[in-house]
Design a protein around this motif. Structure first.
Motif, PDB file in Angstrom:
ATOM      1  N   LYS A 157      -4.851   8.221   3.280  1.00  0.00           N
ATOM      2  CA  LYS A 157      -6.291   8.456   3.000  1.00  0.00           C
ATOM      3  C   LYS A 157      -7.050   7.388   3.793  1.00  0.00           C
ATOM      4  O   LYS A 157      -8.265   8.068   4.411  1.00  0.00           O
ATOM      5  CB  LYS A 157      -6.425   8.144   1.511  1.00  0.00           C
ATOM      6  CG  LYS A 157      -7.961   8.137   1.125  1.00  0.00           C
ATOM      7  CD  LYS A 157      -8.446   7.915  -0.324  1.00  0.00           C
ATOM      8  CE  LYS A 157      -8.160   6.218  -0.725  1.00  0.00           C
ATOM      9  NZ  LYS A 157      -8.444   5.981  -2.060  1.00  0.00           N
ATOM     10  N   HIS A 158      -6.605   6.104   4.051  1.00  0.00           N
ATOM     11  CA  HIS A 158      -7.469   5.425   4.866  1.00  0.00           C
ATOM     12  C   HIS A 158      -7.390   5.731   6.295  1.00  0.00           C
ATOM     13  O   HIS A 158      -8.643   5.595   6.892  1.00  0.00           O
ATOM     14  CB  HIS A 158      -6.854   4.119   4.597  1.00  0.00           C
ATOM     15  CG  HIS A 158      -7.536   3.267   3.495  1.00  0.00           C
ATOM     16  ND1 HIS A 158      -8.846   2.975   3.031  1.00  0.00           N
ATOM     17  CD2 HIS A 158      -6.642   2.910   2.165  1.00  0.00           C
ATOM     18  CE1 HIS A 158      -8.850   2.639   1.612  1.00  0.00           C
ATOM     19  NE2 HIS A 158      -7.523   2.575   1.396  1.00  0.00           N
ATOM     20  N   VAL A 159      -6.337   6.065   6.845  1.00  0.00           N
ATOM     21  CA  VAL A 159      -6.234   6.597   8.325  1.00  0.00           C
ATOM     22  C   VAL A 159      -7.212   8.027   8.353  1.00  0.00           C
ATOM     23  O   VAL A 159      -7.776   7.798   9.552  1.00  0.00           O
ATOM     24  CB  VAL A 159      -4.712   6.648   8.622  1.00  0.00           C
ATOM     25  CG1 VAL A 159      -4.430   7.476   9.852  1.00  0.00           C
ATOM     26  CG2 VAL A 159      -3.942   5.410   8.599  1.00  0.00           C
ATOM     27  N   VAL A 160      -6.947   8.754   7.441  1.00  0.00           N
ATOM     28  CA  VAL A 160      -7.681   9.890   7.876  1.00  0.00           C
ATOM     29  C   VAL A 160      -9.318   9.688   7.576  1.00  0.00           C
ATOM     30  O   VAL A 160      -9.999  10.011   8.208  1.00  0.00           O
ATOM     31  CB  VAL A 160      -7.217  11.020   6.745  1.00  0.00           C
ATOM     32  CG1 VAL A 160      -8.130  12.154   6.800  1.00  0.00           C
ATOM     33  CG2 VAL A 160      -5.815  11.660   7.019  1.00  0.00           C
ATOM     34  N   LYS A 161      -9.661   9.044   6.613  1.00  0.00           N
ATOM     35  CA  LYS A 161     -10.944   8.599   6.699  1.00  0.00           C
ATOM     36  C   LYS A 161     -11.482   7.961   7.849  1.00  0.00           C
ATOM     37  O   LYS A 161     -12.619   8.052   8.622  1.00  0.00           O
ATOM     38  CB  LYS A 161     -11.161   7.562   5.498  1.00  0.00           C
ATOM     39  CG  LYS A 161     -12.647   7.360   5.263  1.00  0.00           C
ATOM     40  CD  LYS A 161     -12.911   6.473   4.038  1.00  0.00           C
ATOM     41  CE  LYS A 161     -14.315   5.864   3.744  1.00  0.00           C
ATOM     42  NZ  LYS A 161     -14.445   5.211   2.805  1.00  0.00           N
ATOM     43  N   GLU A 162     -10.782   6.926   8.607  1.00  0.00           N
ATOM     44  CA  GLU A 162     -11.064   6.097   9.776  1.00  0.00           C
ATOM     45  C   GLU A 162     -11.236   7.429  10.788  1.00  0.00           C
ATOM     46  O   GLU A 162     -12.192   7.067  11.490  1.00  0.00           O
ATOM     47  CB  GLU A 162      -9.973   5.481  10.042  1.00  0.00           C
ATOM     48  CG  GLU A 162     -10.130   4.605  11.306  1.00  0.00           C
ATOM     49  CD  GLU A 162      -8.949   3.634  11.800  1.00  0.00           C
ATOM     50  OE1 GLU A 162      -8.735   3.314  13.033  1.00  0.00           O
ATOM     51  OE2 GLU A 162      -8.000   3.312  11.022  1.00  0.00           O
ATOM     52  N   VAL A 163     -10.328   8.122  11.043  1.00  0.00           N
ATOM     53  CA  VAL A 163     -10.293   9.150  12.109  1.00  0.00           C
ATOM     54  C   VAL A 163     -11.386   9.922  12.228  1.00  0.00           C
ATOM     55  O   VAL A 163     -12.167  10.277  13.108  1.00  0.00           O
ATOM     56  CB  VAL A 163      -9.111   9.811  12.306  1.00  0.00           C
ATOM     57  CG1 VAL A 163      -9.236  11.003  13.221  1.00  0.00           C
ATOM     58  CG2 VAL A 163      -7.852   9.116  12.678  1.00  0.00           C
ATOM     59  N   MET A 202       0.874  -1.288   0.249  1.00  0.00           N
ATOM     60  CA  MET A 202       0.146   0.121   0.040  1.00  0.00           C
ATOM     61  C   MET A 202       0.907   1.263  -0.078  1.00  0.00           C
ATOM     62  O   MET A 202       1.785   1.431   0.860  1.00  0.00           O
ATOM     63  CB  MET A 202      -1.028   0.072   1.295  1.00  0.00           C
ATOM     64  CG  MET A 202      -1.790   1.150   1.516  1.00  0.00           C
ATOM     65  SD  MET A 202      -2.693   1.253   3.000  1.00  0.00           S
ATOM     66  CE  MET A 202      -3.603  -0.398   2.885  1.00  0.00           C
ATOM     67  N   SER A 203       0.563   2.010  -0.691  1.00  0.00           N
ATOM     68  CA  SER A 203       1.209   3.500  -1.146  1.00  0.00           C
ATOM     69  C   SER A 203       1.105   4.207   0.322  1.00  0.00           C
ATOM     70  O   SER A 203       0.174   4.094   0.877  1.00  0.00           O
ATOM     71  CB  SER A 203       1.233   4.060  -2.248  1.00  0.00           C
ATOM     72  OG  SER A 203      -0.118   4.641  -2.041  1.00  0.00           O
TER      73      SER A 203
END
Length: 166
Positions: free
Chosen positions: A8-14, A1-2
């Protein structure tokens, strides 16, 4: 994973997930950041200790003084006693208050803004003019204290001098 995809995934999760604390987790307020991905926090009971930021949050999520965190305790630490598991923003705080999980010690300042931290520490906040709509809209924005504030006023003297020259 780049790196961009991970961010993007971490920010979306938070930002989009709403979590409730487990029996082991606790809600704390950030008092400062001594460095090295450590943050000094305070519990609702008033105990102060350091928490570490996990690798997935580093360079992706920013934490400042006055923010609220959900932390997991770690047993082997003497100074560092917990690890950040979730960063609580205003919407998360409102959700936890509605669900009844928000500590009473933090209920007077549940927004997590830096101005509420200054008021608790006894510092005087600068006077605000309440008649302007811009002040009410920008009340939740972070203000950089390292920048000088300038008040610009329009004067009629420049237009009067132009008329006299003609």
């Amino acid at each position: 994973m780049s790196q961009a995809t991970k961010r993007k995934h971490v920010v979306k999760e938070v930002l989009e997930e709403y979590v409730l604390p487990s029996e082991r987790q606790q809600i704390v307020r950030v008092l400062g950041t001594p460095g090295n991905n450590l943050h000094e926090v305070e519990t609702p009971e008033g105990a102060r200790f350091l928490v570490s930021m996990p690798t997935k949050f580093r360079k992706n999520i920013w934490i400042k003084r006055g923010d609220f965190l959900l932390v997991d305790p770690i047993e082997e630490g003497e100074k560092v006693k917990a690890e950040i598991s979730f960063v609580l923003y205003k919407d998360h705080v409102r959700y936890l208050q509605k669900e009844g999980y928000w500590p009473e010690a933090f209920s007077g300042n549940g927004t997590g803004t830096q101005s509420s931290v200054k008021e608790r520490e006894g510092a005087q906040s600068p006077p605000r003019s309440s008649d302007s709509e811009e002040d009410s809209e920008d009340a939740d924005l972070f203000v950089n204290p390292n920048r000088a504030k300038y008040d610009y006023t329009e004067s009629d003297s420049s237009s009067d001098s132009e008329e006299e020259e003609k």
